[in-house]
Write an enzyme that holds these catalytic residues in place. Structure first.
Site, PDB file in Angstrom:
ATOM      1  CG  ASP A   1     -52.472  62.790  -7.709  1.00 58.31           C
ATOM      2  OD1 ASP A   1     -53.383  61.850  -7.800  1.00 58.31           O
ATOM      3  OD2 ASP A   1     -52.537  63.663  -8.599  1.00 58.31           O
TER       4      ASP A   1
ATOM      5  CG  HIS B   1     -54.947  60.160 -10.168  1.00 56.31           C
ATOM      6  ND1 HIS B   1     -53.803  60.647 -10.780  1.00 56.31           N
ATOM      7  CD2 HIS B   1     -54.539  58.881 -10.436  1.00 56.31           C
ATOM      8  CE1 HIS B   1     -52.923  59.867 -11.274  1.00 56.31           C
ATOM      9  NE2 HIS B   1     -53.496  58.541 -11.402  1.00 56.31           N
TER      10      HIS B   1
ATOM     11  CD  GLU C   1     -54.007  64.223 -11.794  1.00 55.24           C
ATOM     12  OE1 GLU C   1     -54.149  63.667 -10.479  1.00 55.24           O
ATOM     13  OE2 GLU C   1     -53.251  63.999 -12.545  1.00 55.24           O
TER      14      GLU C   1
ATOM     15  CG  ASP D   1     -57.252  56.737 -17.769  1.00 59.25           C
ATOM     16  OD1 ASP D   1     -56.899  55.963 -18.000  1.00 59.25           O
ATOM     17  OD2 ASP D   1     -56.722  57.102 -16.376  1.00 59.25           O
TER      18      ASP D   1
HETATM   19  P1  PGA Z   1     -49.501  53.106 -11.625  1.00 55.86           P
HETATM   20  O1  PGA Z   1     -50.792  54.096 -11.988  1.00 55.86           O
HETATM   21  O2  PGA Z   1     -49.999  51.868 -11.224  1.00 55.86           O
HETATM   22  O3  PGA Z   1     -48.622  52.872 -12.511  1.00 55.86           O
HETATM   23  O4  PGA Z   1     -49.045  53.474 -10.026  1.00 55.86           O
HETATM   24  C1  PGA Z   1     -51.904  54.073 -11.001  1.00 55.86           C
HETATM   25  C2  PGA Z   1     -52.629  55.280 -11.459  1.00 55.86           C
HETATM   26  O5  PGA Z   1     -52.134  56.278 -11.912  1.00 55.86           O
HETATM   27  O6  PGA Z   1     -53.911  55.095 -11.629  1.00 55.86           O
END
Ligand code: PGA
Length: 260
Positions: free
Chosen positions: A136, A138, A143, A67
């Site tokens: 959340d 995702h 999302e 992404d």
């Molecule tokens: P993080 O992000 O490893 O910084 O918690 C994970 C994500 O949003 O996929």
């Protein structure tokens, strides 16, 4: 799906790096899908160490992005292209030529999404996709309520994700609202999905993804549809799993030759 509970993030990083190394020994030009954020850093550190110690030759590996933020100027240090080049491509001794990602600074974002879908297909598809999970639920930047069949496209971040990612910027106002993300349908086409989650803050999302119903409300639950999905969690991220003891016993009894 297989759930592996590890004592800490370094152990999880080592386990996944070894799975990537085993893949590269079988298929030297494997396409590795990488993710950003804090969680996967121990994986990249462990894989770079294996390359330095001549445990694996990664010189033919190909790396692709999951992404990207939309609208950050190209070369911005927090653009995911910059992050992946810094954290993965350079430490592995690779060059930009072995790397592909969507163009988040394109004037025509919709065309950039289609171009990236095409590029992934022309590259033969992703062999192993490393994923994180948002608080959340995702995966990528899909999302809640993203279509389970979605392809690479523009998405709007939830306020929760912008707050979660604000630590990489000077202020939350600087976190872009829009992103390009591989869709859930795109992610599900990778041959092996490996999700790493560490820390208490991920426990609820992990439990919903692994043990909850398949639901667009929890995009990571889409891993339930994949024939080869591995979820690696530390004790804190595993702390809400009802079947934790079963997952521990299963992994303890797993024949070594099976790998991840
Ligand atoms: P993080 O992000 O490893 O910084 O918690 C994970 C994500 O949003 O996929």
């Amino acid at each position: 799906m297989e759930v592996v509970i590890v004592p800490d993030s370094a152990t999880g990083g080592e386990l996944i790096a070894e799975a990537m190394a085993a893949l590269l020994r079988r298929k030297p030009d494997a396409l590795l899908g990488v993710s950003t954020g804090s969680t996967p850093l121990p994986v990249y550190k462990a894989l770079a160490a294996k390359v330095r110690d001549f445990e694996v030759d990664a010189s033919h590996a190909r790396i692709c992005q999951l992404d990207e933020y939309v609208g950050l100027p190209s070369g911005h240090p927090e653009a995911y292209r910059s992050v992946v080049l810094r954290e993965v491509v350079e430490p592995l001794g690779l060059t930009d030529a072995s790397f592909m990602g969507p163009d988040g600074s394109a004037d025509d974002v919709a065309a950039a999404c289609l171009d990236y879908e095409r590029a992934l297909a022309e590259a033969g598809g992703v062999d192993l996709q490393l994923l994180g999970i948002g608080t959340d639920g995702h995966i990528g930047f899909n999302e809640p309520c993203s279509s389970l069949a979605s392809r690479t496209r523009i998405k709007t971040l939830t306020e929760q994700t912008r707050q979660d990612n604000a630590r990489f910027f000077k202020a939350v106002e600087e976190v872009p609202h829009h992103v390009i993300t591989q869709g859930i349908g795109t992610i599900l086409q990778a041959r092996h999905l490996v999700l790493l989650a560490t820390g208490e803050a991920k426990a609820h999302a992990v439990a919903l993804a692994v043990e909850g119903p398949l639901s667009a409300l929890v995009p990571a639950s889409a891993l339930q549809l994949h024939p080869h999905a591995t979820v690696v969690v530390d004790e804190a991220a595993a702390s809400s799993l009802k079947l934790a003891d079963y997952f521990r016993a299963t992994y303890a009894a797993k024949p070594l030759w099976q790998g991840l």
